[in-house]
Design a protein around this motif. Structure first.
Motif, PDB file in Angstrom:
ATOM      1  N   GLN A   1       0.834  -1.190   0.000  1.00  0.00           N
ATOM      2  CA  GLN A   1       0.000   0.000   0.000  1.00  0.00           C
ATOM      3  C   GLN A   1       0.875   1.249   0.000  1.00  0.00           C
ATOM      4  OE1 GLN A   1      -2.223  -0.657   3.602  1.00  0.00           O
ATOM      5  NE2 GLN A   1      -0.684   0.299   4.892  1.00  0.00           N
ATOM      6  N   PRO A   2       0.325   2.375  -0.451  1.00  0.00           N
ATOM      7  CA  PRO A   2       1.082   3.630  -0.394  1.00  0.00           C
ATOM      8  C   PRO A   2       1.149   4.144   1.039  1.00  0.00           C
ATOM      9  CG  PRO A   2      -1.127   4.045  -1.194  1.00  0.00           C
ATOM     10  CD  PRO A   2      -0.994   2.552  -1.069  1.00  0.00           C
ATOM     11  N   LYS A   3       2.166   4.945   1.310  1.00  0.00           N
ATOM     12  CA  LYS A   3       2.322   5.521   2.647  1.00  0.00           C
ATOM     13  C   LYS A   3       2.883   6.932   2.500  1.00  0.00           C
ATOM     14  CE  LYS A   3       4.508   4.842   7.157  1.00  0.00           C
ATOM     15  NZ  LYS A   3       5.451   4.003   7.954  1.00  0.00           N
TER      16      LYS A   3
ATOM     17  N   ASN B   1       6.547   9.340  -0.812  1.00  0.00           N
ATOM     18  CA  ASN B   1       5.838   8.066  -0.736  1.00  0.00           C
ATOM     19  C   ASN B   1       6.759   7.027  -0.107  1.00  0.00           C
ATOM     20  OD1 ASN B   1       4.290   5.789  -1.026  1.00  0.00           O
ATOM     21  ND2 ASN B   1       4.363   5.743  -3.265  1.00  0.00           N
ATOM     22  N   LYS B   2       6.465   6.644   1.132  1.00  0.00           N
ATOM     23  CA  LYS B   2       7.270   5.650   1.847  1.00  0.00           C
ATOM     24  C   LYS B   2       6.705   4.240   1.704  1.00  0.00           C
ATOM     25  CE  LYS B   2      10.141   6.415   4.639  1.00  0.00           C
ATOM     26  NZ  LYS B   2      11.624   6.333   4.572  1.00  0.00           N
ATOM     27  N   GLY B   3       5.635   4.097   0.927  1.00  0.00           N
ATOM     28  CA  GLY B   3       5.028   2.786   0.743  1.00  0.00           C
ATOM     29  C   GLY B   3       5.602   2.046  -0.448  1.00  0.00           C
ATOM     30  N   ASN B   4       4.942   0.935  -0.807  1.00  0.00           N
ATOM     31  CA  ASN B   4       5.405   0.135  -1.940  1.00  0.00           C
ATOM     32  C   ASN B   4       4.381   0.073  -3.071  1.00  0.00           C
ATOM     33  OD1 ASN B   4       3.519  -1.505  -0.735  1.00  0.00           O
ATOM     34  ND2 ASN B   4       5.012  -2.979   0.070  1.00  0.00           N
ATOM     35  N   GLN B   5       3.398   0.980  -3.017  1.00  0.00           N
ATOM     36  CA  GLN B   5       2.443   1.170  -4.104  1.00  0.00           C
ATOM     37  C   GLN B   5       2.376   2.659  -4.423  1.00  0.00           C
ATOM     38  OE1 GLN B   5       0.431  -1.256  -5.829  1.00  0.00           O
ATOM     39  NE2 GLN B   5       1.943  -2.619  -4.875  1.00  0.00           N
TER      40      GLN B   5
ATOM     41  N   PRO C   1       6.887   4.478  -5.358  1.00  0.00           N
ATOM     42  CA  PRO C   1       7.573   4.237  -4.085  1.00  0.00           C
ATOM     43  C   PRO C   1       8.913   4.968  -4.010  1.00  0.00           C
ATOM     44  CG  PRO C   1       6.592   2.210  -4.861  1.00  0.00           C
ATOM     45  CD  PRO C   1       6.390   3.219  -5.955  1.00  0.00           C
TER      46      PRO C   1
ATOM     47  N   ASP D   1      -3.502   7.152   0.791  1.00  0.00           N
ATOM     48  CA  ASP D   1      -2.915   6.391   1.899  1.00  0.00           C
ATOM     49  C   ASP D   1      -4.059   5.872   2.768  1.00  0.00           C
ATOM     50  OD1 ASP D   1      -1.822   5.562   4.356  1.00  0.00           O
ATOM     51  OD2 ASP D   1      -0.192   7.014   4.246  1.00  0.00           O
TER      52      ASP D   1
END
Length: 236
Positions: free
Chosen positions: A21-23, A52-56, A81, A110
Motif C-alpha cells: 500500500q502507499p504511505k 511516498n514511503k510505501g510500496n504502491q 515508491p 494512503d
C-alpha cells in the motif's frame, strides 16, 4: 489439514495485501514555524516535501489551504515508491499581528492517513501595534447620526517612530490625529474616529498613516459597521 492450509494461505495473502500500500510522509514533520517575523517579511515562503514511503503508487488527490495562504500546483500528484514532490507555500502575514496559525490539508490514497493537517505558525511583531484589535468597530450606527470608535497605537519597537500623512476614507470619516506624531519606544497614542453615515447598509472605512520606520512605511487601519435606518432623517 486441507482446510488449515487454505486458511493459512488466506492469512498470508491478506497480509501481503495489507503490506502492499502507499504511505505518505511529510518530510520534516507536520509543522512549519517561522518564529518571530515582521510584516515586511511577508509573504513567507516554504517548500513542503511529500514522499511516498510505501510500496504502491501514492496519489495526492487534493491540497487545500485555509484563508491567508496559497499553494502552487503540485509538481506531481502521483508518486512511485520512494518518490517525492514539492508543494510551494506562500503565507501572507502583512496584515497580522501576534501569533498566527493556519492549516493546509493534504489528501491522498494512503489508507492509514488519507488526510494530513499541516500547520503553519509565526509570531508577527509590528513596530506599531493597534490595540485592542487591529480594526475600528462602529456600533449602533444610524443614518445622520455621528458614530464613534476608539483605538490605541503603540510603538512596540526599540526606536522612535514618527507618524504623518493621516488619510481617511470615506471623506465622512474624521480622526483626532493630524500633522506629525512621534512615539517613543513603548509609548502609545489614542486614535478617535468619527463617522457620519449617509445611507443604510454595510460601512467600510480605512485610515492610512505613513511612518518613518524602514521596515514599516505605512500603517493601515480598517473599520467596519452596519448602518441602520434613522427615525428622524430621510434614509434614502
Amino acid at each position: 489439514m486441507k482446510k488449515s492450509i487454505i486458511i493459512f494461505a488466506a492469512l498470508i495473502l491478506s497480509s501481503v495485501v495489507i503490506m502492499a500500500q502507499p504511505k505518505i510522509e511529510i518530510v520534516g514533520g507536520t509543522t512549519k514555524n517561522w518564529g518571530t517575523v515582521s510584516p515586511a517579511d511577508s509573504p513567507l515562503k516554504y517548500d513542503l516535501i511529500v514522499k511516498n514511503k510505501g510500496n504502491q503508487n501514492l496519489k495526492i488527490s487534493n491540497v487545500r489551504p485555509t484563508c491567508g495562504c496559497t499553494t502552487a500546483p503540485l509538481e506531481k500528484d502521483e508518486l512511485k515508491p520512494n518518490e517525492s514532490t514539492k508543494i510551494s507555500i506562500t503565507f501572507n502575514v502583512s496584515q497580522n499581528s501576534g501569533p498566527v496559525q493556519k492549516q493546509i490539508m493534504v489528501y491522498s490514497n494512503d489508507p492509514v492517513n488519507p488526510s494530513i493537517n499541516y500547520t503553519l505558525m509565526a509570531e508577527v511583531v509590528r513596530p506599531l501595534t493597534v490595540l485592542p484589535s487591529n480594526h475600528l468597530s462602529f456600533r449602533d450606527l444610524v443614518v445622520g447620526l455621528v458614530g464613534e470608535s476608539t483605538l490605541k497605537i503603540k510603538n512596540t519597537s526599540n526606536r522612535n517612530i514618527t507618524m504623518s500623512d493621516f488619510v481617511t476614507n470615506p471623506s465622512e470619516l474624521t480622526i483626532n490625529l493630524s500633522g506629525k506624531k512621534r512615539l517613543r519606544p513603548g509609548e502609545e497614542v489614542e486614535l478617535k474616529a468619527k463617522i457620519l453615515p449617509l445611507k443604510v447598509g454595510n460601512l467600510n472605512t480605512r485610515i492610512s498613516i505613513k511612518t518613518d520606520h524602514p521596515d514599516f512605511p505605512q500603517l493601515e487601519i480598517h473599520g467596519f459597521g452596519r448602518v441602520g435606518e434613522s427615525p428622524i432623517f430621510n434614509n434614502r
